[in-house]
Write a protein that holds these residues in place. Structure first.
Motif, PDB file in Angstrom:
ATOM      1  N   UNK A  16       0.827  -1.207   0.000  1.00  0.00           N
ATOM      2  CA  UNK A  16       0.000   0.000   0.000  1.00  0.00           C
ATOM      3  C   UNK A  16       0.863   1.259   0.000  1.00  0.00           C
ATOM      4  N   UNK A  17       1.929   1.260   0.789  1.00  0.00           N
ATOM      5  CA  UNK A  17       2.816   2.422   0.836  1.00  0.00           C
ATOM      6  C   UNK A  17       3.547   2.604  -0.490  1.00  0.00           C
ATOM      7  N   UNK A  18       3.935   1.520  -1.119  1.00  0.00           N
ATOM      8  CA  UNK A  18       4.591   1.582  -2.429  1.00  0.00           C
ATOM      9  C   UNK A  18       3.637   2.203  -3.456  1.00  0.00           C
ATOM     10  N   UNK A  19       2.396   1.747  -3.469  1.00  0.00           N
ATOM     11  CA  UNK A  19       1.398   2.291  -4.399  1.00  0.00           C
ATOM     12  C   UNK A  19       1.136   3.767  -4.113  1.00  0.00           C
ATOM     13  N   UNK A  20       1.075   4.145  -2.848  1.00  0.00           N
ATOM     14  CA  UNK A  20       0.859   5.542  -2.469  1.00  0.00           C
ATOM     15  C   UNK A  20       1.980   6.423  -3.002  1.00  0.00           C
ATOM     16  N   UNK A  21       3.221   5.990  -2.792  1.00  0.00           N
ATOM     17  CA  UNK A  21       4.382   6.754  -3.251  1.00  0.00           C
ATOM     18  C   UNK A  21       4.357   6.919  -4.773  1.00  0.00           C
ATOM     19  N   UNK A  22       4.025   5.855  -5.485  1.00  0.00           N
ATOM     20  CA  UNK A  22       3.975   5.934  -6.948  1.00  0.00           C
ATOM     21  C   UNK A  22       2.885   6.899  -7.417  1.00  0.00           C
ATOM     22  N   UNK A  23       1.697   6.805  -6.821  1.00  0.00           N
ATOM     23  CA  UNK A  23       0.574   7.656  -7.226  1.00  0.00           C
ATOM     24  C   UNK A  23       0.822   9.126  -6.887  1.00  0.00           C
TER      25      UNK A  23
END
Length: 60
Positions: A16-23
């Protein structure tokens, strides 16, 4: 060099944190024209016992 700080309660997965950073990075580059390599994201996680709303801790 945009720096974005995200404050959130603990408990999110690494995925979830990885996806947040990318978005967030994509949104910043799209809206500011900054290069992706110039965007810094800082995630600050708070323990639920360190956050309160209306006089009550989230952990209670």
């Amino acid at each position: 060099m945009p720096i974005v700080t995200v404050q959130m309660l603990e408990g999110r997965t690494d995925e979830q944190k990885k996806a947040l950073v990318e978005e967030v990075t994509d949104a910043v580059t799209r809206t500011t024209g900054a290069r992706k390599e110039a965007v810094t994201i800082v995630i600050e996680e708070m323990a639920k016992s360190h956050y309160a709303v209306g006089g009550k801790r989230i952990s209670d």
